[in-house]
Write an enzyme that holds these catalytic residues in place. Sequence first.
Site, PDB file in Angstrom:
ATOM      1  NE  ARG A 275      36.966  38.256  40.477  1.00 30.29           N
ATOM      2  CZ  ARG A 275      37.973  37.968  39.857  1.00 30.29           C
ATOM      3  NH1 ARG A 275      39.063  38.441  40.104  1.00 30.29           N
ATOM      4  NH2 ARG A 275      37.715  37.110  38.899  1.00 30.29           N
ATOM      5  CB  ALA A 276      37.906  46.320  42.817  1.00 35.88           C
TER       6      ALA A 276
END
Length: 683
Positions: A275-276
Amino acid sequence: MSTPYPFTAIVGQDDLRLGLLLNAVSPAVGGVLVRGEKGTAKSTAVRALAALMPEVPVVSGCRFSCDPSAPDPACPDGPHETGPGVSRPARTVELPVGASEDRLVGALDIERALSEGVKAFEPGLLADAHRGILYVDEVNLLHDHLVDLLLDAAAMGASYVEREGVSVRHAARFLLVGTMNPEEGELRPQLLDRFGLTVEVAASRATDQRVEVVRRRLAYDDDPEGFAARWAREEAALRERIAAARVLLPRVVLGDGVLRQIAATCAAFEVDGMRADIVMARTATALAAWAGREEVTAEDVRQAALLALPHRRRRNPFDAPGLDEEKLDDTLREAGGDADDGDGDDDGPGGGGGGGGVPPQSGGPDAPDRSAGAGDDTPADTPTDTPAGSDGSGSEQRPAPAGGAEQAPVGASEPFRAKMLSVPGLGEGAAGRRSRARTEHGRTTGARRPEGALTKLHLAATVQAAAPHQRARGRSGRGLVVRRDDLRQATREGREGNLVLFVVDASGSMAARQRMGAVKGAVLSLLLDAYQRRDKVGLVTFRGKEAEVALPPTSSVDAAAARLESLPTGGRTPLAAGLLKAHDVLRVERMRDPSRRPLLVVVTDGRATGGPDPVALSARAGRLHAAEGTASVVVDCETGVVRLGLAAQLARELGGSAVTLDELRADSIAGLVKDVTAAGRAA
């Protein structure tokens, strides 16, 4: 409706404003978490953002804000025909910390659903926030069951409401914005990761900026409409710039070299999952669009990392969020490849290179001279090189005899997974994960008549209550005639959070470096356990001639860990004073929050010195806690071949139990998990 404070009138807080504006340009960034001390314009900025958002086209009369160009086929108010629809301002919906589940997701009329088969549904806050902003003030204090619902909605973009086989689903895509004061506790890692960006805010230390903040706030309070009118031109210009950046956003190019820098940065900082990487890519793209460019630069990647990664690097609640900027620069250079690290576009408001920055305030009415004190809004959170508990020399600290001089703080040993200690009986406190309690969530244990609105239907009990009356009610056909008096609320049993009050012996008898390190490691392990079980914690220490409240009861477990780490040792052992101080703390907390049950954890070797007959005085203080039914456990820190057994004796006086440091480990074979009993038992 009150006039909101203008966004462009906010003084300083550049990171806060930039994080919000990037989400206004690209809602796919995923929202923003604002961390900082109280009184730093967190809520003011969030509420002001809605006035800058473009209007939202919706299907006329739809309570779920369906897009007229692509209406939700599963909308409870549907089906809708495609058409022009109507436009309305973007909404900012506030979720109160104490909201109920039905207020958040909506509620079904259970009586009509059972008797008529009608899905009579009243939308909740998630429906109101669809295609707008969902704002949670003090998000770190949000109850666990509401956090779970937010996580589900944020992950799926939809909200599901189910009651005994009757279900409703509607779209729920929103910009999640949360504000919090870290002193009051941290967020669960799962919710923390759902925020795309995080920013730290602090009050400026520059006199000129503080003066301007007060001047503008007083002017706004005296005449909100007039103050807003003076800033209307700046607000309109910023609104137009957001709209232009939204138009430009699809044309922004994210090159392979830049993607390599993003991936290398996330790998270098060991963030979990992917997700980062995705959030960084979206943030860098939004930064380029905000600066009016069609190509992402290395400076955009750097600024995106500073916004998207700090909160994803926490491994436990005691890790301070942050990013090593020197390491970040090195990583970007090494992974540069074909990435364009150009000079950036410095004509964006706020300067600062390709990151774009935020609108300047120099052109607005009543604008202060910003030449002095630039950058003072950024908190100084760079960690020191010398760990707490070290004198920097690397030498071992010699043990001091009881009654000796104060010694420098000793660092804690490595924490471990601690056994669960629980309060006996059945409580009714705030939802948590420690002791048994009657809760809104958990396993069903029975049924009762509802008091107020029905939230959890007990279907079998409801049918049983209605069955004897069917003939008298003139039932015909297969349907069941259900009246309000037939409905039964399910009673459920789950877990509650407790107030865990630590009473730590910091006297000379505990001052040996290795021993005190092990003691601090044990307390740190219990603090980590308290964080995971949603407890409040407090810390009382005693040494020398008196006891003190090192930390009043709070939800901030990391604050307790910080106080523990800096705890010095030495002096006599006023054990009775520590127990009496703990009694005073618990007495006050019972008045503040009578439903939260306390758990007293005394960390000591049981020795008591100073004053006449200190052992007998400590025993009387222990019996005072036992008389009030306070659940307690004594962590026995006595070491050596010859043991006096004083900690076990103290546990008997407290009416609790004693465990050694070894028995406190969850993987220890010294004994089974021990429930704390107020009735008392031999250790």
